[in-house]
Design a protein around this motif. Structure first.
Motif, short mmCIF file in Angstrom:
data_model
loop_
_atom_site.label_atom_id
_atom_site.label_comp_id
_atom_site.label_asym_id
_atom_site.label_seq_id
_atom_site.Cartn_x
_atom_site.Cartn_y
_atom_site.Cartn_z
N GLY A 160 63.82 55.83 78.86
CA GLY A 160 65.02 55.57 79.67
C GLY A 160 64.80 55.69 81.20
N MET A 161 63.95 56.84 81.59
CA MET A 161 63.78 56.90 83.18
C MET A 161 62.89 55.66 83.68
SD MET A 161 63.02 60.82 83.19
CE MET A 161 62.84 61.04 85.28
N THR A 162 61.88 55.22 82.89
CA THR A 162 61.11 54.35 83.28
C THR A 162 62.02 53.07 83.46
OG1 THR A 162 59.15 55.28 82.11
CG2 THR A 162 58.99 52.89 82.55
N PHE A 163 62.87 52.72 82.46
CA PHE A 163 63.88 51.43 82.44
C PHE A 163 64.55 51.48 83.61
CE2 PHE A 163 67.33 48.86 81.54
CZ PHE A 163 66.85 47.71 81.01
N TYR A 164 65.23 52.76 83.73
CA TYR A 164 66.47 52.78 84.92
C TYR A 164 65.55 52.74 86.22
CZ TYR A 164 70.38 54.72 87.21
OH TYR A 164 71.65 54.81 87.77
N ILE A 165 64.52 53.39 86.43
CA ILE A 165 63.74 53.27 87.77
C ILE A 165 63.31 51.97 88.09
CG2 ILE A 165 61.54 54.01 87.12
CD1 ILE A 165 63.39 55.32 90.24
N THR A 166 63.09 51.07 86.96
CA THR A 166 62.67 49.82 87.15
C THR A 166 63.78 48.96 87.68
OG1 THR A 166 60.81 49.96 85.47
CG2 THR A 166 61.71 47.79 86.13
N ALA A 167 64.99 49.24 86.94
CA ALA A 167 66.05 48.34 87.61
C ALA A 167 66.60 48.71 88.63
CB ALA A 167 67.28 48.52 86.48
N TYR A 168 66.53 50.25 88.90
CA TYR A 168 67.16 50.76 90.45
C TYR A 168 66.24 50.38 91.50
CZ TYR A 168 67.34 54.27 94.13
OH TYR A 168 67.41 54.69 95.15
N LEU A 169 64.96 49.89 91.33
CA LEU A 169 63.98 49.62 92.23
C LEU A 169 64.30 48.44 92.80
CD1 LEU A 169 60.31 50.34 92.46
CD2 LEU A 169 60.91 47.83 92.96
N PHE A 170 64.72 47.32 91.82
CA PHE A 170 65.04 46.30 92.30
C PHE A 170 66.39 45.91 92.96
CE2 PHE A 170 61.51 45.31 89.31
CZ PHE A 170 60.77 44.37 89.97
N MET A 171 67.33 46.66 92.31
CA MET A 171 68.76 46.93 92.73
C MET A 171 68.67 47.34 94.38
SD MET A 171 70.83 48.49 89.58
CE MET A 171 70.06 49.78 89.57
N GLN A 172 68.22 48.52 94.52
CA GLN A 172 68.05 49.28 95.88
C GLN A 172 67.42 48.47 96.69
OE1 GLN A 172 70.19 51.58 96.44
NE2 GLN A 172 69.38 53.11 97.62
N ILE A 173 66.10 47.99 96.63
CA ILE A 173 65.25 47.20 97.45
C ILE A 173 65.87 45.92 98.01
CG2 ILE A 173 63.79 45.68 96.09
CD1 ILE A 173 61.43 46.84 97.89
N GLY A 174 66.79 45.34 97.10
CA GLY A 174 67.48 44.13 97.25
C GLY A 174 68.62 44.40 98.19
N SER A 175 69.40 45.47 97.99
CA SER A 175 70.52 45.80 98.69
C SER A 175 70.13 46.08 100.14
CB SER A 175 71.26 47.02 98.19
OG SER A 175 71.44 46.81 97.07
N PHE A 176 68.91 47.05 100.56
CA PHE A 176 68.39 47.02 101.81
C PHE A 176 67.99 46.02 102.42
CE2 PHE A 176 68.51 51.83 100.70
CZ PHE A 176 69.19 52.16 101.91
N VAL A 177 67.40 45.09 101.85
CA VAL A 177 66.65 43.69 102.39
C VAL A 177 67.86 43.06 102.84
CG1 VAL A 177 65.56 41.58 101.70
CG2 VAL A 177 64.46 43.90 101.21
N ILE A 178 68.90 42.67 102.06
CA ILE A 178 70.26 42.24 102.70
C ILE A 178 70.78 42.85 103.90
CG2 ILE A 178 72.76 41.68 102.01
CD1 ILE A 178 71.56 40.75 99.45
N VAL A 179 70.84 44.29 103.87
CA VAL A 179 71.15 44.89 105.09
C VAL A 179 70.27 44.69 106.25
CG1 VAL A 179 71.66 47.11 106.27
CG2 VAL A 179 72.40 46.72 103.78
N SER A 180 68.91 44.57 105.91
CA SER A 180 68.21 44.15 107.11
C SER A 180 68.38 42.90 107.55
CB SER A 180 66.54 44.45 106.64
OG SER A 180 66.08 43.44 105.78
N VAL A 181 68.78 41.79 106.67
CA VAL A 181 68.92 40.60 107.13
C VAL A 181 70.17 40.40 107.99
CG1 VAL A 181 69.60 38.05 106.26
CG2 VAL A 181 67.91 39.32 105.21
N LEU A 182 71.12 41.13 107.66
CA LEU A 182 72.39 41.07 108.38
C LEU A 182 72.67 41.92 109.65
CD1 LEU A 182 74.98 41.17 105.18
CD2 LEU A 182 74.51 39.18 106.49
N GLU A 183 71.75 43.09 109.57
CA GLU A 183 71.51 43.69 110.61
C GLU A 183 71.22 43.05 112.17
OE1 GLU A 183 69.15 47.94 111.91
OE2 GLU A 183 69.36 47.49 109.85
#
Length: 434
Positions: A339-362
């Motif tokens: 469960g941890m492995t699945f969650y960290i995989t999903a979280y990695l793409f969710m979080q890095i995508g969110s911050f990349v969008i913030v960097s684009v708009l910043e």
């Protein structure tokens, strides 16, 4: 030669990181070369990781047969290559997002790309570890590069402040980790994780006091690395003060590396056995981690509610997700670790995508990062708004997003282990995060 092929993901990125430094020394102003070389190095490492995953026999968290090349200090099981792939992909995304971001800030340099390679080398060593020494070397290789990257905008007071806070608190946490390892050695007579697990499982421990102290100190050290309560205070300041693309990398790949370290060490120090004293020690550790997990989820989500800055909100969200991930350690089972492995995989793409969008708009000097600046984003940039909404829904755990299934797996494993109250707290925390 077979062992050389098995170790090739770690070996390739480590060697190419050193070559990148030499290229930078020869031609320091050629940032295009630095970027291209780093990208090639990561793609090469990714290719070797995929080959390793296809050829590996064992998938589950555990330790495979001995190998002579690394003196049996590294593991080559399937999960190690899976994490190698995650680290490589997250680094490639960070690299691609960093170039336009740093160019806009007029601070692009090859040394930045070199640091990403060294960070990935440290992460991969953590994933492959079978020994306390290699665990420590991997964690510190990754951490030192993060200290530098956090202060990469060295003419920005907030960036320098975040690097200093991260370094001082990181050094403090490292002390706990090293003393914990020393205590474990005192209790079991070994630094090798397989030998430690066997000694504890059989009850062949010279001092249970040393074992308990060592386990407690290691929990403190690793809780800092994943930003779990009450060792999370550095995360909001460091994440909000660091360059946005660096924050994306630290809060995703860095957290994933710390999580896999937690899983590997937990399987050694909290073995499933019938020896009464071992069972009692494991249950006590589970209760302590359960309390940390519950408080981390609540404090992270409630604090995120109070933020007006998007980066700080995502930073506190990252703290909350550390709490969810710790539920897998509390479960202390193969279901929990999967469960941890699945969650960290999903979280990695969710979080890095969110911050990349913030960097684009910043904008320059961290402008356009308040919630008020995002008003009307659907009209001005509907594609970015839609993608950001998907990431937010997934982070909150709404079905049918990946975040929902990650939480479901962790909740189910924790319920199966008998920690009903922790699951109730997790559900309440999820409602707050929405």
């Amino acid at each position: 030669m077979n062992e050389f092929l098995l170790i090739s993901p770690v070996l390739s990125v480590s060697v190419l990181a050193i070559v990148a430094i030499l290229l930078d020394a020869i031609n320091p102003k050629n940032t295009k070369l630095g970027f291209s070389f780093a990208l090639i190095a990561l793609i090469t490492s990714l290719g070797f990781s995929v080959l390793g995953l296809n050829s590996s026999q064992e998938w589950l968290i555990g330790f495979d047969s001995a190998n002579s090349l690394t003196n049996d200090t590294l593991s080559f099981a399937g999960y190690t290559y899976f994490y190698d792939i995650l680290f490589s992909i997250s680094a490639i995304f960070t690299l691609l997002a960093s170039k336009p971001y740093l160019t806009r800030e007029n601070l692009e340099s090859s040394e930045y790309y070199n640091l990403i390679l060294f960070a990935v080398a440290g992460m991969m060593m953590i994933a492959h570890t079978k020994h306390m020494f290699t665990t420590f070397v991997g964690i510190e290789t990754m951490s030192v590069t993060f200290y530098i990257m956090a202060g990469y905008f060295r003419f920005n007071k907030k960036s320098v402040e975040s690097a200093l806070k991260y370094f001082l608190l990181g050094a403090f946490a490292t002390g706990f980790l090293v003393y914990g390892m020393a205590m474990i050695y005192g209790a079991t007579g070994s630094f090798h994780l397989t030998e430690i697990r066997d000694a504890i499982a059989s009850g062949d421990v010279s001092s249970w006091l040393y074992l308990k102290l060592g386990l407690g100190l290691i929990i403190v050290g690793l809780s800092f690395k994943i930003a779990a309560f009450p060792f999370h205070q550095w995360a909001p300041d460091v994440y909000s003060g660091s360059p946005t693309v660096v924050t994306a990398f630290m809060s995703t790949a860095g957290k994933a590396a710390a999580v896999i370290a937690f899983i590997i060490i937990a399987t050694s120090l909290m073995p499933v056995t019938e020896v009464a004293e071992v069972v009692a020690n494991t249950e006590n550790a589970q209760v302590v981690i359960a309390v940390i997990s519950a408080l981390t989820m609540l404090i992270g989500n409630i604090s995120a509610l109070l933020q007006k800055n998007v980066k700080r909100m995502l930073a506190f969200s990252s703290v909350a997700h550390a709490g969810y991930l710790l539920m897998g350690i509390v479960a202390n089972s193969s279901d929990g670790f999967r469960g941890m492995t699945f969650y960290i995989t999903a979280y990695l793409f969710m979080q890095i995508g969110s911050f990349v969008i913030v960097s684009v708009l910043e904008r320059e000097k961290e402008k356009n990062v308040e919630f008020s600046d995002y008003r009307g984003l659907w009209k001005s940039n509907p594609w970015l708004a839609a993608i950001m909404a998907i990431f937010m829904f997934s982070l909150a755990g709404l079905p049918p997003m990946a975040g929902f299934f990650g939480k479901y797996l962790l909740f189910a494993a924790t319920l199966k282990a008998g920690f009903v109250s922790l699951v109730i707290v997790a559900v309440i925390s999820s409602i707050i995060s929405m």
